[in-house]
Design an enzyme around this catalytic site. Structure first.
Site, PDB file in Angstrom:
ATOM      1  N   ASN A   7      12.901  76.127   9.822  1.00 41.51           N
ATOM      2  CA  ASN A   7      12.905  74.756  10.332  1.00 41.51           C
ATOM      3  C   ASN A   7      12.345  74.818  11.743  1.00 41.51           C
ATOM      4  OD1 ASN A   7      13.412  72.176  11.234  1.00 41.51           O
ATOM      5  ND2 ASN A   7      15.504  72.095  10.501  1.00 41.51           N
ATOM      6  N   HIS A 146      15.400  62.847   6.931  1.00 45.66           N
ATOM      7  CA  HIS A 146      16.653  63.597   6.766  1.00 45.66           C
ATOM      8  C   HIS A 146      16.982  63.799   5.281  1.00 45.66           C
ATOM      9  CE1 HIS A 146      17.936  61.954  10.954  1.00 45.66           C
ATOM     10  NE2 HIS A 146      17.393  63.156  11.096  1.00 45.66           N
ATOM     11  N   GLU A 333      21.137  71.989   5.472  1.00 41.21           N
ATOM     12  CA  GLU A 333      19.767  71.707   5.052  1.00 41.21           C
ATOM     13  C   GLU A 333      19.042  72.971   4.603  1.00 41.21           C
ATOM     14  OE1 GLU A 333      17.831  68.479   7.665  1.00 41.21           O
ATOM     15  OE2 GLU A 333      19.473  69.248   8.888  1.00 41.21           O
TER      16      GLU A 333
END
Length: 342
Positions: A7, A146, A333
């Site tokens: 990320n 998101h 995530e």
């Protein structure tokens, strides 16, 4: 088979290594000089661990990319064209993909998109009241963001048919989920829409931009809306909610807490157009920890909380008499991305 999840931001990089769903390692590198240097630092941390797959979080996939996508030269070029839809995010995501492919040439690289989970939005939820040709020709519509976080929450609460997921971090979004699918969400064409956030204004009267443009260049207006508004601009203290909580009686803190809680409640109630939810979830850094904001938001919603459980950031914080269950769930995530490319 090991899966590395990346990320990447413009100046930082988060990573997590998985064997199946078992997390082997996790880390965060700040103040990076280049994404290639950051990736080499990740490999040093992981030492001799063999990496078979790399999953990259990419913020904006437009309408084209709605599933995890194996990276090749052609779709990397297509991703570069989408950067204009998310200029603060996609360029950094793409730069890291290029660096990771150079550093890990034998691994298979995938892009997993924040927008993908919201590809199930119905037209009534994603269209704006603009000329229809702007959607057809230029793709101007609500995309939502998101997505990996909201999808993770949907999996954690899969026994509930209708839920509302509130991702509250430096960026904030609310998503209505039915039978595991996104049916409405607060972020729009870009991540600027919705309630105010750490430094973003959130939704405003668009005519304010016309007014500001009389005396300011567009670059300055964009800076105001993206980097100088939200908690930071309204409080005149900080964009960090912890700094505001440290001054609970200051006018700036009270102003932010009142406005933000009210905005959140209005957006959540707007999601009730899809029917009353069975559950509401709070997640991400602020959502998982700021009990004082959860309490204010739920008070506007007329939802009774177990305040002892709320202050303890317990898993379930609604009172026994509440018709709508309220949960605090730590999002993951990175795990969701690993699952998507398994």
């Amino acid at each position: 088979m090991s899966t590395l999840v990346i990320n990447a931001g413009s100046s930082s990089l988060r990573f997590a290594l998985f064997d199946g769903e078992k997390e082997l390692n996790r880390g965060h590198i700040d103040r990076i000089k280049s994404h290639e240097e950051a990736m080499r630092s990740v490999l040093k941390i992981l030492k001799d661990q063999k990496i078979d797959k790399v999953g990259h979080r990419v913020v904006h996939g437009g309408e084209k990319f709605t599933k995890p996508t194996k990276i090749n030269f052609l779709n990397l070029r297509q991703l570069e064209k989408l950067s204009e839809l998310a200029p603060l995010h996609n360029p950094a995501n793409i730069a890291c993909i290029k660096a990771a492919r150079k550093v890990l040439p034998k691994a298979t690289h995938y892009a997993v998109f924040d927008t993908a989970f919201h590809s199930t939005l119905p037209e009534k939820a994603f269209l704006y009241g603009l000329p229809y040709k702007l959607y057809k020709k230029e793709g101007i519509r609500r995309y939502g963001f998101h997505g990996t976080s909201h999808e993770y929450i949907a999996g954690e609460l899969k026994k509930y048919k209708k839920i509302i997921s509130c991702h509250i971090g430096n960026g904030v979004s609310v998503t209505a989920i039915q039978n595991g699918k996104s049916i409405d969400t607060s972020m729009g064409f870009t991540p600027l829409e919705g309630p105010m956030m750490g430094t973003r204004s959130g939704t405003i009267d668009p005519a304010i931009i016309f007014h500001l443009a009389k005396n300011r260049p567009m670059a300055e207006i964009e800076k105001i809306l993206e980097h100088e508004s939200g908690f930071k601009g309204l409080s005149e203290i900080s964009s960090d909610i912890r700094d505001l909580w440290a001054k609970p009686k200051s006018a700036g803190t009270l102003r932010v807490f009142d406005v933000f809680s009210y905005q959140m409640a209005k957006i959540i109630l707007g999601m009730y157009a899809n029917g009353q939810p069975a559950a509401i979830s709070f997640t991400a850094g602020i959502g998982e920890n700021a009990f004082y904001l959860r309490s204010r938001i739920c008070k506007y919603l007329n939802i009774d909380l177990d305040e002892k459980a709320n202050k303890a950031n317990a898993h379930e914080i609604s009172s026994k008499k509440s018709k709508v269950k309220v949960f605090v769930i730590k999002t993951n995530e990175e795990l969701q991305i690993a699952r998507k490319i398994a």
